[in-house]
Design an enzyme around this catalytic site. Structure first.
Site, mmCIF file in Angstrom:
data_model
loop_
_atom_site.group_PDB
_atom_site.id
_atom_site.type_symbol
_atom_site.label_atom_id
_atom_site.label_comp_id
_atom_site.label_asym_id
_atom_site.label_seq_id
_atom_site.Cartn_x
_atom_site.Cartn_y
_atom_site.Cartn_z
ATOM 1 N N HIS A 92 0.817 -1.218 0.000
ATOM 2 C CA HIS A 92 0.000 0.000 0.000
ATOM 3 C C HIS A 92 0.855 1.276 0.000
ATOM 4 C CE1 HIS A 92 0.471 -0.362 4.500
ATOM 5 N NE2 HIS A 92 0.579 0.942 4.397
ATOM 6 N N ASP A 137 0.166 -7.815 1.536
ATOM 7 C CA ASP A 137 0.486 -6.383 1.546
ATOM 8 C C ASP A 137 1.998 -6.161 1.540
ATOM 9 O OD1 ASP A 137 -0.036 -3.685 1.450
ATOM 10 O OD2 ASP A 137 -0.183 -3.443 3.615
ATOM 11 N N SER A 170 4.985 2.197 7.808
ATOM 12 C CA SER A 170 4.679 1.067 6.930
ATOM 13 C C SER A 170 5.899 0.628 6.142
ATOM 14 C CB SER A 170 3.565 1.440 5.948
ATOM 15 O OG SER A 170 2.317 1.367 6.554
#
Length: 409
Positions: A139, A169, A243
Protein backbone atom coordinates in the site's frame (compact mmCIF):
# COMPACT_ATOMS: atom_id res chain seq x y z
CA UNK A 1 38.36 -15.15 96.27
CA UNK A 2 39.42 -11.53 96.11
CA UNK A 3 42.40 -12.61 94.05
CA UNK A 4 40.14 -14.37 91.48
CA UNK A 5 37.81 -11.37 91.27
CA UNK A 6 40.78 -9.13 90.60
CA UNK A 7 41.97 -11.33 87.77
CA UNK A 8 38.50 -11.31 86.15
CA UNK A 9 38.30 -7.53 86.46
CA UNK A 10 41.78 -7.19 84.95
CA UNK A 11 40.86 -9.40 81.98
CA UNK A 12 37.57 -7.56 81.45
CA UNK A 13 39.36 -4.23 81.31
CA UNK A 14 41.77 -5.54 78.67
CA UNK A 15 38.90 -7.04 76.62
CA UNK A 16 37.02 -3.74 76.65
CA UNK A 17 40.22 -1.86 75.81
CA UNK A 18 40.96 -4.31 72.96
CA UNK A 19 37.47 -3.94 71.49
CA UNK A 20 37.77 -0.16 71.67
CA UNK A 21 41.13 -0.25 69.88
CA UNK A 22 39.72 -2.65 67.24
CA UNK A 23 36.76 -0.34 66.67
CA UNK A 24 39.06 2.68 66.17
CA UNK A 25 41.33 0.73 63.81
CA UNK A 26 38.36 -0.57 61.76
CA UNK A 27 36.98 2.95 61.58
CA UNK A 28 40.13 4.33 59.98
CA UNK A 29 41.20 1.18 58.09
CA UNK A 30 37.90 -0.59 57.02
CA UNK A 31 39.58 -3.45 55.14
CA UNK A 32 42.28 -4.26 57.70
CA UNK A 33 40.46 -7.37 58.94
CA UNK A 34 40.20 -8.94 55.47
CA UNK A 35 43.87 -8.18 54.75
CA UNK A 36 45.03 -9.73 58.04
CA UNK A 37 42.90 -12.84 57.48
CA UNK A 38 44.26 -13.19 53.97
CA UNK A 39 47.84 -12.77 55.21
CA UNK A 40 47.54 -15.44 57.86
CA UNK A 41 45.55 -17.80 55.63
CA UNK A 42 42.31 -17.54 57.56
CA UNK A 43 39.07 -18.12 55.61
CA UNK A 44 35.86 -16.11 55.76
CA UNK A 45 33.02 -17.65 57.64
CA UNK A 46 30.28 -18.29 55.07
CA UNK A 47 27.50 -17.36 57.48
CA UNK A 48 29.32 -14.15 58.49
CA UNK A 49 29.80 -13.21 54.84
CA UNK A 50 26.12 -13.83 54.06
CA UNK A 51 25.05 -11.65 56.97
CA UNK A 52 27.56 -8.83 56.50
CA UNK A 53 27.37 -8.61 52.69
CA UNK A 54 24.32 -6.81 51.26
CA UNK A 55 22.00 -8.94 49.14
CA UNK A 56 22.34 -8.42 45.38
CA UNK A 57 20.03 -9.27 42.49
CA UNK A 58 22.62 -8.60 39.81
CA UNK A 59 22.57 -11.26 37.10
CA UNK A 60 25.51 -12.53 35.15
CA UNK A 61 26.54 -10.53 32.06
CA UNK A 62 25.36 -13.35 29.78
CA UNK A 63 21.76 -13.18 31.02
CA UNK A 64 21.39 -9.53 32.04
CA UNK A 65 19.20 -7.32 29.84
CA UNK A 66 21.12 -4.46 28.18
CA UNK A 67 20.82 -0.99 29.65
CA UNK A 68 20.79 0.40 26.12
CA UNK A 69 19.68 -0.85 22.70
CA UNK A 70 21.98 1.55 20.86
CA UNK A 71 24.08 -1.32 19.48
CA UNK A 72 20.98 -3.01 18.03
CA UNK A 73 19.85 0.28 16.46
CA UNK A 74 23.32 0.96 15.06
CA UNK A 75 23.29 -2.50 13.48
CA UNK A 76 19.79 -2.33 11.94
CA UNK A 77 19.10 1.35 11.22
CA UNK A 78 21.41 1.75 8.19
CA UNK A 79 19.33 -0.90 6.37
CA UNK A 80 16.04 0.98 6.87
CA UNK A 81 15.17 3.53 4.16
CA UNK A 82 12.56 6.22 3.62
CA UNK A 83 10.27 5.71 0.62
CA UNK A 84 8.55 8.53 -1.24
CA UNK A 85 6.06 7.14 -3.78
CA UNK A 86 4.75 9.77 -6.19
CA UNK A 87 1.75 9.48 -8.45
CA UNK A 88 -0.34 11.82 -10.59
CA UNK A 89 -4.00 12.05 -9.58
CA UNK A 90 -6.59 13.49 -11.96
CA UNK A 91 -9.37 15.50 -10.33
CA UNK A 92 -12.45 17.08 -11.80
CA UNK A 93 -13.15 20.60 -10.48
CA UNK A 94 -16.71 20.86 -9.21
CA UNK A 95 -18.88 23.93 -8.69
CA UNK A 96 -21.41 23.49 -5.92
CA UNK A 97 -25.01 24.66 -6.23
CA UNK A 98 -25.97 27.56 -3.98
CA UNK A 99 -29.36 26.02 -3.25
CA UNK A 100 -29.01 23.49 -0.34
CA UNK A 101 -31.70 21.27 -1.87
CA UNK A 102 -29.87 21.16 -5.22
CA UNK A 103 -26.62 20.38 -3.39
CA UNK A 104 -28.29 17.47 -1.62
CA UNK A 105 -29.75 16.13 -4.86
CA UNK A 106 -26.88 16.73 -7.30
CA UNK A 107 -23.88 17.73 -5.21
CA UNK A 108 -22.35 19.94 -7.85
CA UNK A 109 -21.55 20.27 -11.54
CA UNK A 110 -18.26 20.07 -13.47
CA UNK A 111 -16.39 23.36 -13.57
CA UNK A 112 -13.76 23.21 -16.27
CA UNK A 113 -11.41 20.49 -17.57
CA UNK A 114 -9.88 17.83 -15.29
CA UNK A 115 -6.77 18.88 -13.39
CA UNK A 116 -3.71 16.74 -12.70
CA UNK A 117 -2.32 16.85 -9.16
CA UNK A 118 0.83 15.22 -7.82
CA UNK A 119 0.31 13.08 -4.72
CA UNK A 120 3.07 11.65 -2.54
CA UNK A 121 2.77 8.61 -0.31
CA UNK A 122 5.19 8.22 2.57
CA UNK A 123 6.56 4.97 3.94
CA UNK A 124 9.61 2.95 4.91
CA UNK A 125 11.49 -0.05 3.57
CA UNK A 126 14.22 -2.52 4.51
CA UNK A 127 17.27 -3.39 2.39
CA UNK A 128 17.42 -7.19 2.28
CA UNK A 129 20.00 -7.76 -0.45
CA UNK A 130 23.36 -6.24 -1.35
CA UNK A 131 22.21 -5.85 -4.96
CA UNK A 132 19.47 -3.43 -3.94
CA UNK A 133 16.29 -5.37 -3.16
CA UNK A 134 13.98 -3.65 -0.65
CA UNK A 135 11.00 -5.10 1.21
CA UNK A 136 8.13 -2.72 1.92
CA UNK A 137 4.33 -2.67 2.05
CA UNK A 138 2.28 -2.83 -1.13
CA UNK A 139 0.00 0.00 0.00
CA UNK A 140 3.03 2.32 0.25
CA UNK A 141 3.88 2.10 -3.46
CA UNK A 142 0.52 1.09 -5.00
CA UNK A 143 -0.10 2.90 -8.33
CA UNK A 144 3.06 4.98 -7.95
CA UNK A 145 4.57 6.54 -11.08
CA UNK A 146 7.89 7.40 -9.46
CA UNK A 147 9.59 5.93 -6.37
CA UNK A 148 12.39 7.76 -4.55
CA UNK A 149 14.53 6.19 -1.83
CA UNK A 150 16.34 8.14 0.90
CA UNK A 151 19.17 6.05 2.32
CA UNK A 152 20.51 6.21 5.87
CA UNK A 153 23.62 8.11 4.72
CA UNK A 154 21.42 10.76 2.99
CA UNK A 155 21.94 9.39 -0.51
CA UNK A 156 18.87 9.65 -2.75
CA UNK A 157 18.19 6.90 -5.29
CA UNK A 158 15.43 5.83 -7.64
CA UNK A 159 13.77 2.44 -7.35
CA UNK A 160 11.67 0.26 -9.59
CA UNK A 161 8.90 -2.14 -8.63
CA UNK A 162 9.88 -5.80 -8.92
CA UNK A 163 6.56 -7.26 -7.78
CA UNK A 164 3.77 -6.88 -5.26
CA UNK A 165 1.49 -9.23 -3.35
CA UNK A 166 -1.79 -7.68 -2.24
CA UNK A 167 -2.74 -10.59 -0.01
CA UNK A 168 0.21 -10.13 2.33
CA UNK A 169 0.49 -6.38 1.55
CA UNK A 170 4.15 -6.84 0.63
CA UNK A 171 6.12 -5.42 -2.28
CA UNK A 172 9.70 -5.72 -3.48
CA UNK A 173 11.60 -2.76 -4.93
CA UNK A 174 15.06 -2.64 -6.50
CA UNK A 175 17.33 0.37 -6.09
CA UNK A 176 18.74 1.62 -9.38
CA UNK A 177 22.48 2.35 -9.56
CA UNK A 178 23.38 2.27 -5.88
CA UNK A 179 26.40 0.58 -4.30
CA UNK A 180 27.66 -0.24 -0.80
CA UNK A 181 24.19 -0.95 0.53
CA UNK A 182 23.87 -2.11 4.16
CA UNK A 183 21.85 -5.33 4.36
CA UNK A 184 19.78 -6.23 7.42
CA UNK A 185 20.33 -9.54 9.18
CA UNK A 186 17.35 -11.90 9.34
CA UNK A 187 16.33 -13.36 12.71
CA UNK A 188 15.42 -17.01 13.26
CA UNK A 189 11.58 -16.93 13.42
CA UNK A 190 11.49 -20.13 15.49
CA UNK A 191 13.25 -18.38 18.38
CA UNK A 192 10.75 -15.52 18.62
CA UNK A 193 8.69 -15.54 21.84
CA UNK A 194 5.91 -13.48 23.31
CA UNK A 195 7.55 -10.99 25.66
CA UNK A 196 10.72 -10.51 23.57
CA UNK A 197 11.86 -6.89 23.33
CA UNK A 198 11.49 -5.44 19.82
CA UNK A 199 12.33 -2.11 18.19
CA UNK A 200 10.31 -0.50 15.38
CA UNK A 201 12.43 1.56 12.98
CA UNK A 202 10.89 3.73 10.29
CA UNK A 203 9.93 7.20 9.09
CA UNK A 204 6.76 8.12 11.00
CA UNK A 205 5.04 11.34 9.93
CA UNK A 206 8.11 12.23 7.83
CA UNK A 207 10.18 12.80 10.98
CA UNK A 208 12.98 10.75 9.39
CA UNK A 209 14.38 7.69 11.10
CA UNK A 210 12.72 7.08 14.46
CA UNK A 211 13.06 4.15 16.85
CA UNK A 212 10.38 2.98 19.28
CA UNK A 213 10.55 0.09 21.73
CA UNK A 214 8.06 -2.50 22.94
CA UNK A 215 7.59 -6.23 23.17
CA UNK A 216 6.03 -8.97 21.09
CA UNK A 217 2.46 -9.00 22.42
CA UNK A 218 1.26 -12.04 20.45
CA UNK A 219 2.31 -14.38 17.67
CA UNK A 220 0.06 -15.79 14.94
CA UNK A 221 -2.63 -13.09 14.92
CA UNK A 222 -5.17 -13.33 12.08
CA UNK A 223 -6.87 -10.10 11.03
CA UNK A 224 -9.08 -11.35 8.21
CA UNK A 225 -11.12 -14.51 7.74
CA UNK A 226 -10.50 -14.29 4.00
CA UNK A 227 -6.72 -14.60 4.36
CA UNK A 228 -4.66 -17.23 6.18
CA UNK A 229 -1.77 -14.82 6.74
CA UNK A 230 -0.64 -14.38 10.33
CA UNK A 231 0.87 -11.32 12.00
CA UNK A 232 3.08 -10.42 14.92
CA UNK A 233 1.37 -8.11 17.40
CA UNK A 234 3.49 -5.53 19.19
CA UNK A 235 3.03 -2.55 21.48
CA UNK A 236 6.05 -0.72 20.00
CA UNK A 237 4.67 2.57 18.69
CA UNK A 238 3.85 2.34 14.96
CA UNK A 239 2.56 5.46 13.23
CA UNK A 240 1.75 6.71 9.74
CA UNK A 241 4.95 6.43 7.72
CA UNK A 242 6.21 3.34 9.57
CA UNK A 243 4.68 1.07 6.93
CA UNK A 244 7.31 -1.21 5.44
CA UNK A 245 9.83 -0.42 8.17
CA UNK A 246 11.75 -2.89 10.28
CA UNK A 247 10.70 -4.61 13.47
CA UNK A 248 13.94 -5.93 14.97
CA UNK A 249 14.89 -7.85 18.10
CA UNK A 250 17.30 -6.68 20.79
CA UNK A 251 20.22 -7.90 18.66
CA UNK A 252 19.16 -5.77 15.68
CA UNK A 253 17.96 -8.72 13.57
CA UNK A 254 14.80 -8.42 11.47
CA UNK A 255 11.75 -10.21 12.92
CA UNK A 256 9.02 -8.52 10.88
CA UNK A 257 7.89 -5.80 8.46
CA UNK A 258 5.68 -3.19 10.16
CA UNK A 259 2.41 -2.93 8.30
CA UNK A 260 -0.65 -1.66 10.19
CA UNK A 261 -2.14 -0.65 13.52
CA UNK A 262 -5.41 -0.48 15.38
CA UNK A 263 -5.84 3.20 16.14
CA UNK A 264 -7.83 5.44 18.42
CA UNK A 265 -10.87 5.08 16.17
CA UNK A 266 -11.30 1.65 17.76
CA UNK A 267 -10.41 2.97 21.23
CA UNK A 268 -7.15 1.03 21.01
CA UNK A 269 -3.66 1.94 22.11
CA UNK A 270 -0.41 0.05 21.65
CA UNK A 271 -1.73 -2.50 19.13
CA UNK A 272 0.39 -2.70 16.01
CA UNK A 273 1.08 -5.52 13.57
CA UNK A 274 4.05 -6.73 11.54
CA UNK A 275 4.42 -9.38 8.86
CA UNK A 276 6.68 -12.17 10.24
CA UNK A 277 10.13 -12.44 8.72
CA UNK A 278 9.57 -16.00 7.42
CA UNK A 279 6.44 -14.92 5.51
CA UNK A 280 8.21 -11.83 4.19
CA UNK A 281 11.23 -13.86 3.07
CA UNK A 282 9.07 -16.39 1.21
CA UNK A 283 7.16 -13.62 -0.58
CA UNK A 284 10.46 -11.84 -1.36
CA UNK A 285 11.90 -14.90 -3.12
CA UNK A 286 8.72 -15.55 -5.09
CA UNK A 287 8.36 -11.93 -6.22
CA UNK A 288 11.98 -11.84 -7.38
CA UNK A 289 11.63 -15.16 -9.22
CA UNK A 290 8.11 -14.79 -10.65
CA UNK A 291 6.95 -11.20 -10.17
CA UNK A 292 4.00 -12.57 -8.20
CA UNK A 293 3.26 -15.13 -5.47
CA UNK A 294 2.03 -18.57 -6.51
CA UNK A 295 -0.31 -20.28 -4.05
CA UNK A 296 -2.06 -23.63 -4.18
CA UNK A 297 -5.87 -23.82 -4.32
CA UNK A 298 -8.33 -26.64 -3.63
CA UNK A 299 -11.46 -24.76 -4.67
CA UNK A 300 -13.43 -24.70 -1.42
CA UNK A 301 -14.17 -22.43 1.54
CA UNK A 302 -13.98 -23.61 5.14
CA UNK A 303 -15.35 -22.83 8.57
CA UNK A 304 -14.97 -24.17 12.09
CA UNK A 305 -16.37 -27.58 12.91
CA UNK A 306 -19.68 -26.97 14.74
CA UNK A 307 -20.05 -28.09 18.35
CA UNK A 308 -23.44 -28.85 19.90
CA UNK A 309 -24.87 -26.07 22.03
CA UNK A 310 -25.04 -28.19 25.20
CA UNK A 311 -21.44 -29.44 24.99
CA UNK A 312 -20.03 -26.57 27.04
CA UNK A 313 -17.20 -26.12 24.51
CA UNK A 314 -16.40 -23.04 22.39
CA UNK A 315 -17.29 -23.21 18.71
CA UNK A 316 -13.63 -23.55 17.67
CA UNK A 317 -12.81 -26.36 20.09
CA UNK A 318 -13.10 -29.24 17.64
CA UNK A 319 -10.13 -30.11 15.47
CA UNK A 320 -10.45 -29.88 11.68
CA UNK A 321 -12.43 -27.71 9.28
CA UNK A 322 -15.91 -27.93 7.81
CA UNK A 323 -16.52 -27.29 4.12
CA UNK A 324 -18.89 -24.34 3.77
CA UNK A 325 -18.79 -23.96 -0.03
CA UNK A 326 -17.43 -25.91 -2.98
CA UNK A 327 -16.46 -23.67 -5.92
CA UNK A 328 -17.91 -24.86 -9.22
CA UNK A 329 -15.22 -25.97 -11.66
CA UNK A 330 -12.54 -26.16 -8.95
CA UNK A 331 -10.44 -29.17 -7.89
CA UNK A 332 -12.67 -29.92 -4.88
CA UNK A 333 -15.79 -30.06 -7.05
CA UNK A 334 -14.07 -32.33 -9.56
CA UNK A 335 -13.00 -34.68 -6.74
CA UNK A 336 -16.50 -34.87 -5.25
CA UNK A 337 -16.04 -32.82 -2.06
CA UNK A 338 -19.37 -31.66 -0.60
CA UNK A 339 -20.52 -28.87 1.74
CA UNK A 340 -20.65 -29.94 5.42
CA UNK A 341 -17.80 -32.44 4.94
CA UNK A 342 -15.43 -32.42 7.90
CA UNK A 343 -11.77 -32.25 6.78
CA UNK A 344 -9.21 -33.77 9.15
CA UNK A 345 -6.05 -34.37 7.13
CA UNK A 346 -4.35 -32.92 4.05
CA UNK A 347 -1.73 -35.31 2.76
CA UNK A 348 0.16 -36.50 5.85
CA UNK A 349 -0.58 -33.36 7.87
CA UNK A 350 -3.39 -33.02 10.41
CA UNK A 351 -5.74 -30.05 10.05
CA UNK A 352 -6.06 -28.02 13.26
CA UNK A 353 -8.58 -25.41 12.11
CA UNK A 354 -9.70 -23.55 8.94
CA UNK A 355 -6.75 -21.13 9.07
CA UNK A 356 -4.31 -24.02 9.34
CA UNK A 357 -5.91 -25.69 6.31
CA UNK A 358 -5.70 -22.44 4.32
CA UNK A 359 -1.99 -22.11 5.12
CA UNK A 360 -1.28 -25.70 4.12
CA UNK A 361 -3.31 -25.26 0.94
CA UNK A 362 -1.46 -22.08 -0.04
CA UNK A 363 1.91 -23.83 0.38
CA UNK A 364 1.01 -26.60 -2.09
CA UNK A 365 2.55 -26.49 -5.55
CA UNK A 366 0.01 -26.24 -8.40
CA UNK A 367 -0.23 -29.50 -10.34
CA UNK A 368 0.48 -31.65 -7.30
CA UNK A 369 -1.92 -34.47 -6.40
CA UNK A 370 -2.85 -34.58 -2.72
CA UNK A 371 -5.11 -36.76 -0.59
CA UNK A 372 -7.82 -35.11 1.51
CA UNK A 373 -9.26 -37.15 4.39
CA UNK A 374 -12.23 -36.50 6.65
CA UNK A 375 -15.75 -37.44 7.68
CA UNK A 376 -19.01 -37.26 5.75
CA UNK A 377 -22.06 -37.83 7.94
CA UNK A 378 -19.75 -39.51 10.44
CA UNK A 379 -18.26 -41.91 7.87
CA UNK A 380 -14.54 -41.60 6.96
CA UNK A 381 -13.70 -40.71 3.34
CA UNK A 382 -10.57 -40.11 1.25
CA UNK A 383 -10.37 -38.05 -1.94
CA UNK A 384 -7.51 -37.30 -4.35
CA UNK A 385 -7.35 -33.72 -5.63
CA UNK A 386 -5.12 -32.00 -8.17
CA UNK A 387 -4.02 -28.65 -6.79
CA UNK A 388 -4.36 -25.61 -9.05
CA UNK A 389 -3.10 -22.04 -8.70
CA UNK A 390 -5.22 -19.81 -6.48
CA UNK A 391 -7.05 -17.06 -8.39
CA UNK A 392 -5.88 -13.56 -7.52
CA UNK A 393 -7.57 -11.96 -4.54
CA UNK A 394 -7.68 -8.19 -4.87
CA UNK A 395 -8.46 -6.92 -1.34
CA UNK A 396 -5.48 -6.50 0.98
CA UNK A 397 -5.59 -7.41 4.63
CA UNK A 398 -5.25 -3.75 5.55
CA UNK A 399 -8.11 -2.56 3.39
CA UNK A 400 -10.42 -5.41 4.35
CA UNK A 401 -9.90 -4.61 8.02
CA UNK A 402 -10.17 -0.81 7.87
CA UNK A 403 -13.81 -0.79 8.91
CA UNK A 404 -12.85 -2.36 12.22
CA UNK A 405 -10.48 0.45 13.12
CA UNK A 406 -7.44 -1.22 11.55
CA UNK A 407 -5.47 1.16 9.38
CA UNK A 408 -2.39 0.93 7.22
CA UNK A 409 0.40 3.21 8.23
Amino acid sequence: MKHAAGIVAFVARFVVLGLAIAFVISLFWPGIGDRLRARFGLQHNATETAISAPATTETSPSTAAPFSYADAVAKAAPSVVNIYANKVVTEQPVRMFTDPQMQQLFGGMPAGPPVNRREQNLGSGVIVSANGYILTNNHVIANADDIQILLYDDRVAKAKLVGADEETDLAVLKIIDAVNLPVINMADPKKLRVGDVVLAIGNPLNLNQTVTMGIISAIGRQLSNSSPEEFLQTDAAINLGNSGGALVNSNGDLVGINTLLIGQAANAEGIGFAIPVDTATDVLHQLIANGHVIRGWLGADYGFVPVSADSGLPAAATRGAQVTEVIAGGPAAAAGLQPRDILLQLGNNDIRDPADLSRQEAALKPGRKVELSGLRNGVPFHLMLTVTQRPSQTPTVASSSSSAGVQSN
